[in-house]
Design an enzyme around this catalytic site. Structure first.
Site, short mmCIF file in Angstrom:
data_model
loop_
_atom_site.label_atom_id
_atom_site.label_comp_id
_atom_site.label_asym_id
_atom_site.label_seq_id
_atom_site.Cartn_x
_atom_site.Cartn_y
_atom_site.Cartn_z
N GLU A 243 0.83 -1.21 0.00
CA GLU A 243 0.00 0.00 0.00
C GLU A 243 0.87 1.26 0.00
OE1 GLU A 243 -2.22 -2.97 2.73
OE2 GLU A 243 -0.17 -2.60 2.02
N CYS B 195 -0.93 0.42 7.66
CA CYS B 195 -1.28 0.72 6.27
C CYS B 195 -2.70 1.27 6.16
CB CYS B 195 -1.13 -0.52 5.40
SG CYS B 195 0.59 -1.00 5.13
N ARG C 197 13.34 -26.02 -2.99
CA ARG C 197 14.10 -25.48 -1.86
C ARG C 197 14.00 -23.95 -1.82
NH1 ARG C 197 19.91 -28.75 -1.86
NH2 ARG C 197 19.12 -30.70 -0.93
N ASP D 29 25.45 -38.57 4.95
CA ASP D 29 25.37 -38.10 3.57
C ASP D 29 26.14 -36.81 3.32
OD1 ASP D 29 23.76 -40.25 3.13
OD2 ASP D 29 21.89 -39.12 2.98
N LEU E 103 22.35 -28.91 1.20
CA LEU E 103 21.05 -28.29 1.52
C LEU E 103 20.99 -26.83 1.11
CD1 LEU E 103 20.30 -29.81 5.05
CD2 LEU E 103 19.82 -30.76 2.78
#
Length: 420
Positions: free
Chosen positions: A130, A162, A261, A277, A281
């Site tokens: 706005e 606003c 992601r 692992d 990420l």
């Protein structure tokens, strides 16, 4: 206060500008204190750092212009309202998806027939939609109609409300799509009406809700929206018997997962997956380069990321939450302004979210391959009979390269007292 009282009020232009200017700088969510004293932050700043600009489909800044005139038929008053709200929704989509704040668009249509102006919120630390539109409209906002995708806020943070900015600018009519469900910011429609502004709500509400589906979920339920992502063979394996897993799916599916992601404020993995692992990420392009603003990386469990691992490389904000309580994890992330969480595994963390009935959406990438052995995507859920199988509804099914991408909505379980 009556309409006549409002119309008789005289707000000088200096006062109008002070109120509008006050709405330009938005306050990022303050966030609750850490719930777990064992939590630690590794790497770069938390995800409530203001985004520098809009994120496009590739998670980079978008400078695509928003059209200033509607493409729909505006011959009738109702069609005119719909057309301008469609423009506001288009503007809202330009906002950064993973930002703590909702994506909001605003179109101001002057009463004097001059060209409409379009504003949108670029993320925490920038002008509300706005305020962005009012600054462009200037004096032409007096007597104008404002189309806003989310009910104008009525609270004061680093900025003024606003709703007050619209009132002081002399806007005569406000049409909004979705009521603001947040306790702190709601009430703008009521304040506008009390000051003689004509207010209409609910126009194109479904379309506007879709733009902010995860933020609205978070505001309404008090926890982030949870997407569970899996990438498996046809027989449900996430790795071979020797532990190798790169890559089960093809490059197209992996690129699609990076786009997923980019829409999330945090990515969660269990501590076992983090140690075995060594995942990055992060959001990357086809060359492996980091792209745009990075989500918060969260390791859940009592073991933190190993020193020297990819999760400690400083490429993205990273946090270790030393708990196995997934509800506690979500409460913590909600306090940090995260409204969309992506759970990427492993099997133990996946099972914990499913057992807690805290998964809102599943996106499963299915590769046309069979291993016959190796770890499954989901650990033991304690289900012994087919009658107790967790059922889901498929909402989307498509091919991504050689792999299938299935989007599903889990069926909510009945409360314990209602189960036999």
């Amino acid at each position: 206060m009556s309409s006549q009282d409002v119309s008789s009020r005289r707000v000088d232009h200096a006062s109008q500008r002070r109120v509008v200017d006050a709405a330009i700088v938005d306050a990022a969510p303050t966030g609750a204190d850490l719930l777990d004293t064992e939590s630690s932050v590794v790497g770069s700043p938390a995800p409530d750092t203001p985004a520098p600009d809009t994120l496009g489909p590739d998670n980079t800044a978008s400078d695509t212009p928003v059209p200033d005139t509607p493409t729909s038929d505006t011959s009738a008053a109702g069609g005119r309202d719909v057309a301008f709200m469609e423009l506001a929704i288009t503007a809202a989509r330009r906002g950064p998806v993973m930002d703590p704040n909702p994506r909001v668009g605003c179109v101001i249509v002057p009463a004097d027939g001059s060209a409409p102006v379009t504003g949108w919120h670029r993320g925490a630390g920038t002008a509300h939609a706005e305020a962005d539109a009012l600054r462009q409209a200037g004096d032409s906002a007096r007597g104008a109609t404002a189309y806003v995708t989310l009910e104008p806020c009525a609270h004061t943070g680093r900025t003024g409300p606003c709703a007050d900015a619209l009132i002081c600018a002399g806007v005569a009519r406000v049409v909004y799509a979705v009521a603001d469900p947040s306790a702190a910011a709601s009430g703008g429609a009521r304040r506008l009406a009390e000051h003689g502004v004509s207010v209409q709500g609910g126009l194109l509400a479904d379309a506007a809700r879709e733009v902010n589906r995860t933020w609205l979920h978070s505001a309404e339920l008090g926890r982030p929206f949870v997407t569970l992502k899996t990438a498996t063979t046809l027989d449900g394996r996430v790795a071979a018997a020797d532990g190798s897993s790169r890559w089960i799916t093809g490059p197209e599916a992996r690129a699609d997962a990076h786009r997923l992601r980019a829409e999330c404020g945090a990515i969660l993995v269990g501590s076992g997956t983090a140690l075995i692992d060594d995942p990055g990420l992060t959001v990357r392009d086809e060359s492996g380069a980091l792209v745009g603003r990075q989500p918060l990386r969260v390791v859940v469990g009592h073991r933190g990321p190993r020193p020297g691992s990819r999760l400690t490389d400083g490429s993205a904000p990273t946090e270790h939450l030393a708990t196995h309580d997934v509800r506690e994890v979500l409460t913590h992330l909600q306090g940090r302004g995260v409204h969309h969480v992506l759970v990427e595994g492993g099997p133990t963390l996946t099972a914990a979210f499913l057992r807690a009935d805290l998964v809102d959406e599943v996106i499963a990438y299915l590769a046309p391959a069979i291993l016959g052995a190796g770890p499954a995507a989901v650990a033991d859920l304690g289900i012994v009979s087919i009658d107790d199988a967790r059922r889901l509804t498929i909402t989307d099914l498509r091919l991504v390269g050689a792999d299938a991408r299935i989007t599903l909505r889990p069926h909510r379980r009945a409360p314990l007292e209602e189960r036999s």
